[in-house]
Scaffold this motif. Structure first.
Motif, short mmCIF file in Angstrom:
data_model
loop_
_atom_site.label_atom_id
_atom_site.label_comp_id
_atom_site.label_asym_id
_atom_site.label_seq_id
_atom_site.Cartn_x
_atom_site.Cartn_y
_atom_site.Cartn_z
N MET A 1 -13.51 8.83 -22.57
CA MET A 1 -12.72 8.28 -23.68
C MET A 1 -11.36 8.94 -23.80
O MET A 1 -10.35 8.27 -24.01
N ALA A 2 -11.32 10.26 -23.63
CA ALA A 2 -10.02 10.96 -23.72
C ALA A 2 -9.09 10.48 -22.61
O ALA A 2 -7.90 10.24 -22.84
N SER B 1 -11.04 21.63 -21.48
CA SER B 1 -12.41 21.22 -21.17
C SER B 1 -13.15 22.41 -20.57
O SER B 1 -12.62 23.53 -20.56
N ILE B 2 -14.35 22.16 -20.05
CA ILE B 2 -15.16 23.27 -19.54
C ILE B 2 -14.66 23.73 -18.18
O ILE B 2 -14.44 24.92 -17.96
N ASN C 1 -10.35 26.11 -25.49
CA ASN C 1 -10.26 25.29 -26.70
C ASN C 1 -9.46 26.02 -27.78
O ASN C 1 -8.70 25.39 -28.53
N ALA D 1 -13.04 15.20 -28.66
CA ALA D 1 -13.48 14.14 -27.73
C ALA D 1 -14.64 14.62 -26.86
O ALA D 1 -14.75 14.23 -25.70
N VAL D 2 -15.49 15.47 -27.46
CA VAL D 2 -16.72 15.88 -26.76
C VAL D 2 -17.87 15.03 -27.29
O VAL D 2 -17.72 14.30 -28.27
N LYS D 3 -19.03 15.12 -26.64
CA LYS D 3 -20.20 14.38 -27.10
C LYS D 3 -20.58 14.89 -28.50
O LYS D 3 -20.37 16.07 -28.82
N GLN E 1 -22.10 18.17 -28.89
CA GLN E 1 -21.30 19.31 -28.41
C GLN E 1 -20.30 19.80 -29.47
O GLN E 1 -19.68 20.85 -29.32
N VAL F 1 -18.53 23.58 -29.96
CA VAL F 1 -17.07 23.70 -29.81
C VAL F 1 -16.48 24.41 -31.03
O VAL F 1 -15.70 25.36 -30.90
N ILE G 1 -13.53 11.63 -32.64
CA ILE G 1 -13.99 10.34 -32.11
C ILE G 1 -15.48 10.41 -31.79
O ILE G 1 -16.03 9.50 -31.17
N SER H 1 -19.11 9.91 -32.08
CA SER H 1 -19.91 8.90 -32.79
C SER H 1 -20.96 9.58 -33.67
O SER H 1 -21.71 10.44 -33.22
N ILE I 1 -13.61 5.57 -34.21
CA ILE I 1 -14.25 5.18 -32.94
C ILE I 1 -13.26 4.29 -32.19
O ILE I 1 -12.96 3.18 -32.63
N THR J 1 -12.82 1.60 -24.95
CA THR J 1 -12.18 1.88 -23.66
C THR J 1 -10.95 1.01 -23.35
O THR J 1 -10.07 1.48 -22.62
N1 LIG Z 1 -17.05 6.39 -23.91
C1 LIG Z 1 -16.78 5.56 -24.93
O1 LIG Z 1 -16.57 4.34 -24.72
C2 LIG Z 1 -16.68 6.07 -26.33
C3 LIG Z 1 -16.94 7.38 -26.64
N2 LIG Z 1 -16.82 7.82 -27.94
C4 LIG Z 1 -17.08 9.21 -28.27
O2 LIG Z 1 -16.21 10.01 -27.50
C5 LIG Z 1 -16.83 11.27 -27.24
C6 LIG Z 1 -16.72 11.56 -25.76
O3 LIG Z 1 -17.40 10.56 -25.06
P1 LIG Z 1 -17.14 10.33 -23.50
O4 LIG Z 1 -15.71 10.55 -23.20
O5 LIG Z 1 -17.78 9.05 -23.17
O6 LIG Z 1 -18.02 11.53 -22.91
P2 LIG Z 1 -17.76 12.40 -21.60
O7 LIG Z 1 -19.05 13.12 -21.32
O8 LIG Z 1 -17.17 11.56 -20.53
O9 LIG Z 1 -16.65 13.45 -22.07
C7 LIG Z 1 -16.95 14.62 -22.76
C8 LIG Z 1 -16.08 15.71 -22.18
O10 LIG Z 1 -16.21 16.89 -22.95
C9 LIG Z 1 -16.28 18.00 -22.05
N3 LIG Z 1 -16.92 19.12 -22.72
C10 LIG Z 1 -18.24 19.38 -22.87
N4 LIG Z 1 -18.43 20.51 -23.58
C11 LIG Z 1 -17.19 20.98 -23.88
C12 LIG Z 1 -16.71 22.12 -24.57
N5 LIG Z 1 -17.54 23.01 -25.12
N6 LIG Z 1 -15.37 22.28 -24.67
C13 LIG Z 1 -14.51 21.38 -24.14
N7 LIG Z 1 -14.90 20.29 -23.46
C14 LIG Z 1 -16.23 20.10 -23.34
C15 LIG Z 1 -17.06 17.46 -20.87
O11 LIG Z 1 -16.87 18.28 -19.75
P3 LIG Z 1 -17.97 18.24 -18.54
O12 LIG Z 1 -17.92 16.84 -18.01
O13 LIG Z 1 -17.45 19.26 -17.59
O14 LIG Z 1 -19.27 18.58 -19.17
C16 LIG Z 1 -16.44 16.07 -20.73
O15 LIG Z 1 -15.25 16.11 -19.99
C17 LIG Z 1 -18.27 11.16 -27.72
O16 LIG Z 1 -18.43 11.88 -28.91
C18 LIG Z 1 -18.49 9.67 -27.94
O17 LIG Z 1 -19.35 9.42 -29.04
C19 LIG Z 1 -16.41 7.00 -28.94
C20 LIG Z 1 -16.13 5.70 -28.68
C21 LIG Z 1 -16.28 5.11 -27.37
#
Ligand SMILES: NC(=O)C1=CN([C@@H]2O[C@H](COP(=O)(O)OP(=O)(O)OC[C@H]3O[C@@H](n4cnc5c(N)ncnc54)[C@H](OP(=O)(O)O)[C@@H]3O)[C@@H](O)[C@H]2O)C=CC1
Ligand SMILES: O=C(O)[C@@H]1CCC=N1
Length: 261
Positions: free
Chosen positions: A13-14, A35-36, A56, A69-71, A74, A78, A95, A97, A118, A121
């Protein structure tokens, strides 16, 4: 002064948002991300004109507005790893959910402005939806700046409560449903001899054109359907087959599957 905008987490999403922001010439903001895995972050961020940042904490220190923009599961971790005081007088846009304004208010200083939204894409092509919660601690001034910056990504809507939940669910998850429809429509064409590439183009353009027509004319979707279904014609046979397979019920069930848990 140029707004410093930072993503914590640079996944699907980011990156979609960064692509959308990149369509803007002379943007009134600079993008950063942490990010990580710093090497993976650098590989994804650099081509999108996003400055990779190694922690961070450093990202929060450097940015005016921080996009979480983490799960969802997570977010807690964070925030635990960042000095809470460093969020003083900053903006936080979540963002994630299901993470609520109240949950974030409990974790962040009173002076932090918080907006939960929210996106979806299609922001990557400037055709997204940003479904924002009306319930926010962003000031009117923050919201004006927010609209100025984020309108490059698509249309911005505000809602609360159940309306927010259902609208954000459809707009956020909907691109997956629509992509499945495109794939299924194309399979139908391929079954009867169409080349696959062209089948995807025709399916997508049919959806895009119909959607544009509905948006431009605000015509009831049933009327748009009736305009195509001539009595005794071919379309009504397809419509009947879709109804037999429970097409409408399948879409309503998709929402039940997400919201009725
Ligand atoms: N995808 C979508 O269409 C949508 C997503 N969202 C929300 O957006 C958020 C992200 O989703 P999405 O982009 O799909 O998920 P992703 O898993 O693709 O992205 C999450 C990112 O966060 C990184 N991450 C994990 N832990 C940490 C940390 N401690 N510090 C910094 N970065 C970290 C991950 O790195 P690594 O991969 O190395 O673990 C990964 O790059 C979620 O909360 C979701 O609910 C909302 C609307 C739509
Ligand atoms: O499926 C997910 O978890 C995210 C939230 C909204 C869309 N995608």
């Amino acid at each position: 002064m140029t707004l410093q905008l930072g993503f914590i987490g640079f996944g699907q999403m980011a990156q979609a948002m960064a692509k959308g922001f990149n369509q803007k010439e002379h943007p009134p903001f600079t993008l950063h991300a942490s990010s990580i895995d710093f090497d993976a972050l650098t590989a994804h961020a650099t081509p999108l004109n996003v400055q990779p940042i190694s922690s961070n904490q450093q990202l929060v220190d450097q940015c005016d507005w921080i996009i979480l923009a983490v799960k969802p599961d997570q977010v807690e971790g964070v925030l635990n790893d960042i000095d809470v005081a460093s969020f003083e007088n900053k903006g936080v846009i979540s963002i994630a959910s299901g993470i609520t304004l109240d949950q974030l208010k409990q974790r962040l200083p009173k002076s932090t402005s918080i907006l939960t939204m929210i996106p979806n894409t299609p922001v990557c092509v400037g055709e997204g939806i940003l479904m924002c919660q009306e319930d926010t601690t962003f000031t009117q001034e923050d919201l004006t700046q927010f609209k100025d910056v984020f309108s490059h990504l698509g249309t911005i809507h505000f809602a609360n409560g159940d309306a927010f939940k259902s609208l954000a669910t459809l707009s956020g998850c909907g691109p997956a449903f629509v992509a499945m429809v495109i794939e299924a429509m194309a399979d139908g064409m391929v079954k009867y001899g169409a080349p696959r590439d062209l089948a995807y183009q025709i399916a997508s353009q049919t959806i895009k054109g119909t959607a544009q027509m509905q948006l431009d004319t605000n015509t009831h979707p049933g009327v748009l359907k009736d305009q195509v279904t001539s009595p005794g014609g071919t379309t009504i046979k397809g419509v009947a087959a879709l109804e037999e397979k429970g097409m409408r019920h399948a879409f309503i069930s998709a929402m039940d599957g997400i919201l009725d848990h």
